[in-house]
Design a protein around this motif. Sequence first.
Motif, PDB file in Angstrom:
ATOM      1  N   VAL A   1       0.830  -1.205   0.000  1.00 41.74           N
ATOM      2  CA  VAL A   1       0.000   0.000   0.000  1.00 41.74           C
ATOM      3  C   VAL A   1       0.866   1.258   0.000  1.00 41.74           C
ATOM      4  O   VAL A   1       0.579   2.238  -0.702  1.00 41.74           O
ATOM      5  CB  VAL A   1      -0.948  -0.017   1.213  1.00 41.74           C
ATOM      6  CG1 VAL A   1      -1.668   1.316   1.362  1.00 41.74           C
ATOM      7  CG2 VAL A   1      -1.964  -1.144   1.075  1.00 41.74           C
ATOM      8  N   THR A   2       1.936   1.243   0.772  1.00 43.02           N
ATOM      9  CA  THR A   2       2.832   2.408   0.827  1.00 43.02           C
ATOM     10  C   THR A   2       3.466   2.673  -0.532  1.00 43.02           C
ATOM     11  O   THR A   2       3.545   3.823  -0.982  1.00 43.02           O
ATOM     12  CB  THR A   2       3.924   2.174   1.879  1.00 43.02           C
ATOM     13  OG1 THR A   2       3.315   1.928   3.152  1.00 43.02           O
ATOM     14  CG2 THR A   2       4.823   3.391   1.992  1.00 43.02           C
ATOM     15  N   ILE A   3       3.904   1.628  -1.210  1.00 40.15           N
ATOM     16  CA  ILE A   3       4.497   1.795  -2.540  1.00 40.15           C
ATOM     17  C   ILE A   3       3.472   2.371  -3.517  1.00 40.15           C
ATOM     18  O   ILE A   3       3.778   3.284  -4.298  1.00 40.15           O
ATOM     19  CB  ILE A   3       5.057   0.460  -3.045  1.00 40.15           C
ATOM     20  CG1 ILE A   3       6.254   0.030  -2.189  1.00 40.15           C
ATOM     21  CG2 ILE A   3       5.461   0.555  -4.506  1.00 40.15           C
ATOM     22  CD1 ILE A   3       6.796  -1.343  -2.546  1.00 40.15           C
ATOM     23  N   CYS A   4       2.234   1.858  -3.453  1.00 37.91           N
ATOM     24  CA  CYS A   4       1.191   2.364  -4.359  1.00 37.91           C
ATOM     25  C   CYS A   4       0.887   3.836  -4.078  1.00 37.91           C
ATOM     26  O   CYS A   4       0.701   4.633  -5.012  1.00 37.91           O
ATOM     27  CB  CYS A   4      -0.071   1.522  -4.208  1.00 37.91           C
ATOM     28  SG  CYS A   4       0.092  -0.173  -4.802  1.00 37.91           S
ATOM     29  N   VAL A   5       0.853   4.216  -2.801  1.00 40.42           N
ATOM     30  CA  VAL A   5       0.582   5.612  -2.456  1.00 40.42           C
ATOM     31  C   VAL A   5       1.702   6.519  -2.940  1.00 40.42           C
ATOM     32  O   VAL A   5       1.463   7.605  -3.482  1.00 40.42           O
ATOM     33  CB  VAL A   5       0.384   5.741  -0.935  1.00 40.42           C
ATOM     34  CG1 VAL A   5       0.335   7.209  -0.518  1.00 40.42           C
ATOM     35  CG2 VAL A   5      -0.911   5.052  -0.509  1.00 40.42           C
ATOM     36  N   ILE A   6       2.948   6.075  -2.781  1.00 38.07           N
ATOM     37  CA  ILE A   6       4.086   6.886  -3.231  1.00 38.07           C
ATOM     38  C   ILE A   6       4.069   7.045  -4.747  1.00 38.07           C
ATOM     39  O   ILE A   6       4.268   8.149  -5.282  1.00 38.07           O
ATOM     40  CB  ILE A   6       5.408   6.249  -2.754  1.00 38.07           C
ATOM     41  CG1 ILE A   6       5.509   6.343  -1.230  1.00 38.07           C
ATOM     42  CG2 ILE A   6       6.599   6.949  -3.399  1.00 38.07           C
ATOM     43  CD1 ILE A   6       6.728   5.633  -0.666  1.00 38.07           C
ATOM     44  N   LEU A   7       3.808   5.950  -5.472  1.00 38.53           N
ATOM     45  CA  LEU A   7       3.748   6.040  -6.928  1.00 38.53           C
ATOM     46  C   LEU A   7       2.608   6.941  -7.384  1.00 38.53           C
ATOM     47  O   LEU A   7       2.754   7.722  -8.343  1.00 38.53           O
ATOM     48  CB  LEU A   7       3.579   4.639  -7.523  1.00 38.53           C
ATOM     49  CG  LEU A   7       4.771   3.689  -7.369  1.00 38.53           C
ATOM     50  CD1 LEU A   7       4.436   2.324  -7.949  1.00 38.53           C
ATOM     51  CD2 LEU A   7       6.014   4.272  -8.023  1.00 38.53           C
ATOM     52  N   SER A   8       1.477   6.862  -6.701  1.00 39.61           N
ATOM     53  CA  SER A   8       0.352   7.733  -7.045  1.00 39.61           C
ATOM     54  C   SER A   8       0.696   9.203  -6.797  1.00 39.61           C
ATOM     55  O   SER A   8       0.371  10.077  -7.612  1.00 39.61           O
ATOM     56  CB  SER A   8      -0.880   7.338  -6.236  1.00 39.61           C
ATOM     57  OG  SER A   8      -1.951   8.211  -6.473  1.00 39.61           O
TER      58      SER A   8
END
Length: 314
Positions: A246-253
Amino acid sequence: MSKWFPRAWMAAVFAFLYLPIVSLVVFSFNESSLVTVWSGFSLKWYEALLRDRELLEGLALSLKIAFFCGLLSLVLGTLGAYALVRFGNFRGRTLFGSMLNMPLVMPEVILGLSVMLLLVSAQDWFGLGQRNWTAILVGHTQLGMAYAAVVIAARLRELDTSLEEAAQDLGARPLQVFFLVTLPLIAPALVSSFLLTFTLSFDDVVISAFLAGPGATTMPVVIFSRAKFGMNPTINAVAAVTILIVTICVILSALAEARGRRRRLRVRDAALGAQQAHPEQAGADAAAGRPSFPSANPGRPAPFQPKEQLEQNP
């Protein structure tokens, strides 16, 4: 009021929100089988997670259901929101809007129980309605489409209808206006709706517990059933992996959003620079009702640029 109080209050709020998550991640590396007693650093619970077939199958099923729930909720929520916002005061509009928003205020226990009773009746009458992953998908979609409709309806109300009217004046049919004009303009709301319904479906326990059957048990139901007999540090490991994803997805977003914002600022600055460099041309374009903004793609003419302007500025 002194300056330290707001900072201390903000720190307390962040500690309240994130200290439990940090402790969960830390104890996922604990060597002890007790989730609250630290005895040393170890990765054995991550190795145990790779061998835990029930958890991995539950995780795969949760992702599968959440993905299809996001798609179905997006489609149904878009259609419902478009009907409420664009079709005016048609007969039954109040009832339709109330039924569409009812899952938002109805307890999930009632939703899960109602779908389960429907499946039982369908199985008695038609021999269908097994409690499998499709049953869970139906229950999750009931809730997800209501959230999607609220988000998309709010975006449609803010949308400038003159853009759709302009497309119709240029000869576009209503279906073409919807797909070529409306959908691209509400794309951020569509993405937000998909992510919201995906998250709601992925971590749902109540509806899934009513509709889960043999061979169709989602990861939250597996974790909840194990918690009743004592927590296993393997749960900490799967939670830590989920938090990392989830953290990786939030950072990429966030990076994609920042990149889009910088691109829009560059286009705006280029347009302002062109207007300042040629104020007389910009004034003539404004008086004639012609756009004077340069194209976002260098080397290509701006869209809707008149022929005489192309001849002057090749």
